[in-house]
Design an enzyme around this catalytic site. Structure first.
Site, PDB file in Angstrom:
ATOM      1  NE  ARG A  97      29.736  20.297 -36.204  1.00 29.75           N
ATOM      2  CZ  ARG A  97      30.758  21.005 -35.739  1.00 29.75           C
ATOM      3  NH1 ARG A  97      31.997  20.589 -35.995  1.00 29.75           N
ATOM      4  NH2 ARG A  97      30.574  22.091 -35.033  1.00 29.75           N
ATOM      5  CG  ASN A 151      32.783  15.798 -29.467  1.00 28.45           C
ATOM      6  OD1 ASN A 151      32.836  15.565 -28.270  1.00 28.45           O
ATOM      7  ND2 ASN A 151      33.214  16.923 -30.007  1.00 28.45           N
ATOM      8  CB  CYS A 172      36.309  17.460 -23.297  1.00 28.28           C
ATOM      9  SG  CYS A 172      35.400  18.858 -23.961  1.00 28.28           S
ATOM     10  CG  HIS A 202      30.393  19.006 -24.503  1.00 29.88           C
ATOM     11  ND1 HIS A 202      30.311  18.850 -25.866  1.00 29.88           N
ATOM     12  CD2 HIS A 202      31.684  19.349 -24.246  1.00 29.88           C
ATOM     13  CE1 HIS A 202      31.499  19.069 -26.411  1.00 29.88           C
ATOM     14  NE2 HIS A 202      32.353  19.369 -25.444  1.00 29.88           N
ATOM     15  CE1 TYR A 255      28.981  21.925 -27.029  1.00 31.00           C
ATOM     16  CE2 TYR A 255      30.833  22.539 -25.634  1.00 31.00           C
ATOM     17  CZ  TYR A 255      30.328  22.165 -26.872  1.00 31.00           C
ATOM     18  OH  TYR A 255      31.184  22.023 -27.939  1.00 31.00           O
TER      19      TYR A 255
END
Ligand code: G6P
Length: 437
Positions: A97, A151, A172, A202, A255
């Site tokens: 990540r 995700n 989510c 998102h 987001y």
């Protein structure tokens, strides 16, 4: 679904979030009498699984419930005859990540876990693994439901819909978190808040907000610019511009700051990189502290430090969903599911995040009152096209499709930059992307 011996498999059971899920299962035990809970992880996650697993056992013992917790590295054993399989995996761990967040920043593009080029890299690594899990579910537990929190949840859901026969729902915490905050802002009970969501994971907008039956969308849009705490821990809390919200006529999800305030968000990310590191690096530190706490044999309740993570309330969303399926509740929840014509500006076979009726058969999208206007539709269509290309690239390992996906993404500034980012992602993830080599 009425069955005495309920079995749930949690894939990625060594996650630092697992205690939250356990707390959710404990709190709803009387509606969801789990007999066997399998926490499964990969070899690299063994130590974490053992720590979290021992903590989970203490939590259940403290609650005095007959839930048997099993810790295993054998995914098939966990999946076999499960009623629900949940997935919360991170292929390549937090180190991957951090790389996802840093690569785009080199080229002055947003570097984020799920949004833009960072989410793209995560999708390429994750989708093949999720589809392997789906094959095992098809073989070993064909009647079970897959509840995915991994995700990028929208892309993962789309891959599962298109390339497997598993009954799946993507989840989510953003919709439930927003609903809770609207309830707080209006001093109402959460059950009295009714929101209509338009969009994908998102990247969605609330186009209707009713509280106790009264339309309060304009009132909320008015209050929003100055309101605090309407954010998640993982996103910088920049206030919305009043004129933007009025002109949009909808409440954008958190987001959407990456799209509507790109300069500010980029500046913030570049500053953080120099000071405290990317969000993944911050999370690594939070995790080290959490695991130290989890090791304490006297700890048998979820510590409040877990609230520092962006995924707060995800267990509530998960438990609500599983409980409604199990009890055939027919209530409405906001989840990721196949479009099937709900949003007429998108293909029928793509994933969308909308309100659904949840019953024993799964999630059924509720028709929306009003299709999104061009101010929403434009961005939605282009990001969905990026998602369609990304899913295809992840499965076929096609460089050309991957390049097209990144090139059309609004947060990647040019085709040249898309190519540089793609090459860096492929170079730095060779081990996780065999489909490209
Ligand atoms: C939000 C998102 C999740 C995401 C999380 C990241 O809750 O909805 O999809 O996983 O933030 O939080 P973290 O603490 O890992 O940065």
């Amino acid at each position: 679904m009425t069955k005495k011996e309920l079995k749930i498999a949690v894939i990625g059971g060594g996650s630092s979030y697992t205690p939250e899920l356990i707390e959710g299962f404990i709190n709803s035990y009387y509606e969801l009498p789990i007999r066997d809970l399998f926490l499964v992880d990969v070899e690299e996650g063994r130590e974490k699984l053992e720590i979290v697993g021992a903590f989970a056992k203490r939590m259940v013992a403290e609650a005095g419930l007959p839930i048997r917790i099993h810790l295993t590295m054998d995914r098939k054993e966990a999946i076999r005859n499960a009623d629900f399989v949940t997935t919360q995996i991170r292929v390549g761990l937090l180190e991957a990540r951090a790389r996802d967040e840093k690569i785009p920043l080199r080229y002055k593009c947003i570097g984020q876990e799920t949004t833009g080029a960072g989410g793209f890299a995560k999708a390429l690594r994750t989708i093949p693994v999720i589809l392997e899990i789906c094959k095992e579910i098809e073989e070993l537990a064909p009647d079970s439901f897959l509840i995915n929190f991994t995700n990028p949840a929208g892309l993962v859901t789309e891959a599962v819909i298109k390339y497997s026969n598993v009954k799946s729902i993507g989840l989510c915490n953003l919709p439930i978190g927003t609903t809770m905050k609207i309830a707080k802002m209006t001093n109402a009970d959460v059950s009295q808040v009714d929101m209509e969501w338009v969009g994908i994971n998102h990247l969605n907008w609330t186009t209707k907000i009713k509280v106790e039956g009264k339309d309060v969308l304009d009132e909320i849009l008015n209050k929003m610019p100055g309101s605090e705490g309407m954010n998640m821990k993982n996103i910088p809390d920049f206030g919305w511009d009043r004129d933007l919200l009025r002109s949009l006529g909808a409440l954008p999800c958190r987001y959407l700051r990456y799209y509507y305030m790109t300069d500010k968000m980029l500046q913030e990310e570049r500053g953080s990189l120099q000071n405290k590191g990317t969000r993944a690096e911050v999370v690594m530190q939070i995790e080290r502290e959490l695991f130290e706490l989890y090791k304490n044999p006297d700890l048998s309740h979820k510590p409040k430090q877990l609230d520092e993570r962006g995924g707060a309330y995800y267990s509530l969303a998960a438990v609500n969903l599983i409980t409604s399926i199990f009890n055939n509740k027919k209530d409405i929840q906001t989840v990721n599911i196949q479009n099937k014509g709900v949003l007429d500006c998108l293909n029928n076979d793509v994933s969308v995040e909308v309100n659904c009726v949840i019953d024993a058969q799964g999630a059924h999208p509720v028709q929306i009152d009003k299709q999104p206007g061009p101010q929403i539709r434009g961005l939605l269509q282009v990001v969905k096209a990026y998602e369609e290309l990304t899913v295809e690239a992840a499965i076929k390992g096609s460089y050309d499709t991957a390049l097209q996906a990144l090139t059309i993404h609004p947060l990647v500034i040019s085709a040249d930059v898309a190519k540089q980012i793609l090459d860096d992602i492929l170079n730095e993830n060779q081990h996780f992307l065999p489909q490209f080599y």
